[in-house]
Design an enzyme around this catalytic site. Structure first.
Site, PDB file in Angstrom:
ATOM      1  NE  ARG A   1       4.116  -2.245  22.783  1.00 15.88           N
ATOM      2  CZ  ARG A   1       4.253  -2.541  21.489  1.00 15.88           C
ATOM      3  NH1 ARG A   1       4.354  -3.798  21.097  1.00 15.88           N
ATOM      4  NH2 ARG A   1       4.276  -1.577  20.591  1.00 15.88           N
TER       5      ARG A   1
ATOM      6  CE  LYS B   1       2.727   3.247  16.477  1.00 16.54           C
ATOM      7  NZ  LYS B   1       2.059   2.270  17.370  1.00 16.54           N
TER       8      LYS B   1
ATOM      9  NE  ARG C   1       5.491   7.413  20.915  1.00 17.32           N
ATOM     10  CZ  ARG C   1       5.676   6.124  20.685  1.00 17.32           C
ATOM     11  NH1 ARG C   1       6.907   5.634  20.688  1.00 17.32           N
ATOM     12  NH2 ARG C   1       4.660   5.327  20.440  1.00 17.32           N
TER      13      ARG C   1
ATOM     14  CG  LEU D   1      -1.791  -1.276   1.365  1.00 18.83           C
ATOM     15  CD1 LEU D   1      -2.606  -1.224   2.655  1.00 18.83           C
ATOM     16  CD2 LEU D   1      -2.720  -1.452   0.175  1.00 18.83           C
TER      17      LEU D   1
ATOM     18  CB  VAL E   1       4.516   4.691  23.828  1.00 18.15           C
ATOM     19  CG1 VAL E   1       4.971   6.107  24.184  1.00 18.15           C
ATOM     20  CG2 VAL E   1       5.681   3.703  23.924  1.00 18.15           C
TER      21      VAL E   1
HETATM   22  C1  MV4 Z   1       3.013  -2.245   5.095  1.00 15.76           C
HETATM   23  C2  MV4 Z   1       3.155  -1.052   4.350  1.00 15.76           C
HETATM   24  C3  MV4 Z   1       2.580  -0.990   3.103  1.00 15.76           C
HETATM   25  N1  MV4 Z   1       1.915  -2.067   2.612  1.00 15.76           N
HETATM   26  N2  MV4 Z   1       2.328  -3.272   4.566  1.00 15.76           N
HETATM   27  C4  MV4 Z   1       5.916  -1.035   8.667  1.00 15.76           C
HETATM   28  C5  MV4 Z   1       5.988  -1.568  10.044  1.00 15.76           C
HETATM   29  C6  MV4 Z   1       5.130  -2.758  10.084  1.00 15.76           C
HETATM   30  N3  MV4 Z   1       4.400  -2.745  11.309  1.00 15.76           N
HETATM   31  C7  MV4 Z   1       4.274  -2.678   8.899  1.00 15.76           C
HETATM   32  N4  MV4 Z   1       4.768  -1.625   8.073  1.00 15.76           N
HETATM   33  C8  MV4 Z   1       4.247  -1.367   6.861  1.00 15.76           C
HETATM   34  N5  MV4 Z   1       3.533  -2.380   6.310  1.00 15.76           N
HETATM   35  C9  MV4 Z   1       1.812  -3.176   3.349  1.00 15.76           C
HETATM   36  N6  MV4 Z   1       1.161  -4.213   2.841  1.00 15.76           N
HETATM   37  C10 MV4 Z   1       3.868   0.015   4.930  1.00 15.76           C
HETATM   38  C11 MV4 Z   1       4.425  -0.147   6.180  1.00 15.76           C
HETATM   39  C12 MV4 Z   1       5.107   1.010   6.705  1.00 15.76           C
HETATM   40  C13 MV4 Z   1       4.603   1.703   7.802  1.00 15.76           C
HETATM   41  C14 MV4 Z   1       3.476   1.271   8.471  1.00 15.76           C
HETATM   42  C15 MV4 Z   1       2.993   1.964   9.542  1.00 15.76           C
HETATM   43  C16 MV4 Z   1       3.630   3.123   9.950  1.00 15.76           C
HETATM   44  C17 MV4 Z   1       4.745   3.569   9.313  1.00 15.76           C
HETATM   45  C18 MV4 Z   1       5.252   2.870   8.248  1.00 15.76           C
HETATM   46  C19 MV4 Z   1       6.383   3.345   7.581  1.00 15.76           C
HETATM   47  C20 MV4 Z   1       6.870   2.644   6.520  1.00 15.76           C
HETATM   48  C21 MV4 Z   1       6.236   1.478   6.084  1.00 15.76           C
END
Ligand code: MV4
Length: 450
Positions: free
Chosen positions: A291, A237, A337, A203, A294
């Protein structure tokens, strides 16, 4: 109810848990490393035990030392806070084997959600919408290519043992898939000792929206709305808010009810956060955190529910007294934060705080464990404190945040306060018009210099 809780953490969260224990009339035990002898959580606890040298692996992650501290003090429960041992299923089991309660989910649920493939499979089975992708791990390049073609490029290769962004690789086209798979596998093997990877549709510009839940392990569970955590830097974050500027009440209630129903079916115990990517009006599950997080105060401010108190109550075996209809959302809350980091280079800036003046007034909350003259040790995360502001509307909240940031004085070290003073003046932020890459884009275009 518990008689004495050992708090297996440090910093602001140790203090936050301690405050909840005091209000519940529960005695507290602080544990600390030799670097944290002067920490506020140690001063305010009823008892304290030194559990080892500065390095976290020798102190806050030292399970035998924590068990000994429980034994010596007679603590009947352990609150793990966040980080450290908070999502370690084995730690939860070991405590139970020693007749000490773990204030957190059942070990089986911690383990299930720690395996990102199993977590996703479970979520999907419970009716939670997930990102299109492979059903489980991918073994060969050919299998991966077939799946990638069916979901469409770009795709993202993710580590099953990962989370928090480690071991993730984007493949924009079929040509780049094989390299992405190999790199993600190698990183996952090195970081987690497990090279299982899976595929998802990538995405491009989603928001990160997470749903707060609490369950009592007896089949009652409710949701407490969402937090929009899209403003991140390198998976840390920076700013969290609720409600999300992207959702309306109908969308919130729909996803919230879907998640709460799933938690009832799981008989989930404790607090948890179900993380979604949100794009073009649709939610896609990515992970669940088992959990307290924060950013929990954002939810506390708009619901008036003390999440730590409720977490302790359900861990002690009490039924959830709150029903979904009791949960009312009022106003808007934003958390910043404040880190001990240079606001442009983000290099850590530990050291002595020579002047400390936190803001106050209506709707302003500061969760911090620092004080005038305190030295931030170099061994742990760089969180100085969290500024949480509440207002009747998002506009009032932003005005109050701007005012509180201008009052906040932390001298002697660099902090990220200037970053927030810049953010509250940005049009996209004021409009709530941002996504998970917004902050990186802002910093790359010199937003802090201009
Ligand atoms: C994704 C995405 C785009 N498409 N999955 C990053 C951390 C992990 N928890 C999941 N993450 C992502 N998964 C799909 N299919 C983009 C991210 C991502 C992201 C997600 C949440 C907050 C910040 C982010 C920064 C870069 C990439």
């Amino acid at each position: 109810m518990f008689d004495k809780i050992l708090i297996a953490n440090r910093g602001e969260i140790a203090l936050r848990v301690l405050r909840a224990c005091k209000e519940l009339g529960i005695a507290t035990v602080a544990v600390h490393s030799t670097a944290d002898e002067d920490a506020m959580h140690v001063r305010l606890a009823d008892e304290s035990v030194c559990i080892g040298p500065p390095a976290a692996r020798d102190s806050y992650l030292n399970v035998p030392a924590l068990l000994a501290a429980c034994e010596i003090t007679g603590a009947d429960a352990v609150h793990p806070g966040y980080g450290f041992l908070s999502e370690n299923a084995r730690f939860a089991e070991i405590l139970e084997e020693h007749n000490v309660h773990f204030i957190g989910p059942k070990p089986a649920h911690i383990r299930l959600m720690g395996d990102k493939i199993e977590a996703k499979r479970t979520a999907k089975g419970l009716g939670i919408p997930v990102v299109p992708g492979s059903e489980g791990g991918v073994s060969s390049d050919q299998e991966a290519l077939a799946i990638a073609r069916s979901i469409g490029f770009p795709v993202l290769v993710k580590a099953s043992a990962g989370g928090g962004g480690r071991g993730m690789k984007v493949a924009p086209t079929p040509d780049e898939l094989s390299t992405a798979l190999a790199t993600a596998r190698a990183e996952a093997k090195a970081a987690f000792g497990d090279d299982t990877v899976y595929l998802e549709k990538y995405l491009e510009r989603p928001r990160h929206i997470e749903i707060q839940v609490i369950g009592d392990g007896h089949g009652r569970a409710i949701h407490l709305g969402e937090r929009d955590c899209s403003l991140q830097r390198r998976h840390q974050k920076v700013w969290e808010e609720s409600p999300s500027p992207a959702l309306n009440a109908a969308a919130r209630n729909a996803i919230g009810e879907t998640v709460a129903k799933a938690m009832r079916e799981l008989q989930y115990l404790g607090v948890g956060t179900v993380e979604f990517l949100y794009e073009d009006g649709k939610f896609y599950f990515i992970e669940m955190n088992t959990r307290i997080q924060v950013e929990h105060p954002v939810t506390e401010m708009i619901t008036d529910i003390d999440l730590i108190l409720e977490q302790i109550r359900v861990a002690a075996g009490n039924h959830l007294e709150l029903a979904q209809r009791d949960v009312k959302f009022h106003g808007h809350a934003i958390e910043c934060r404040i880190n001990a980091e240079n606001p442009t280079s983000f290099r850590p800036s530990p050291g002595k705080i020579v002047h400390y003046h936190p803001p106050g007034g209506l709707g302003v909350r500061v969760d911090s464990a620092v004080y005038h003259g305190y030295s931030i040790p170099p061994f742990y995360d760089s969180l100085v404190g969290k500024l949480i502001v509440h207002g009747k509307t998002r506009g009032e909240c932003l005005m109050r945040l701007k005012r509180a940031l201008d009052e906040f004085v932390v001298d002697g070290i660099d902090t990220t306060l200037p970053l927030f003073r810049a953010l509250v003046r940005e049009k996209d932020i004021i409009d709530g018009d941002y996504h998970i890459h917004w902050l990186a884009d802002f910093l790359a275009r010199g937003g802090m210099e201009g």
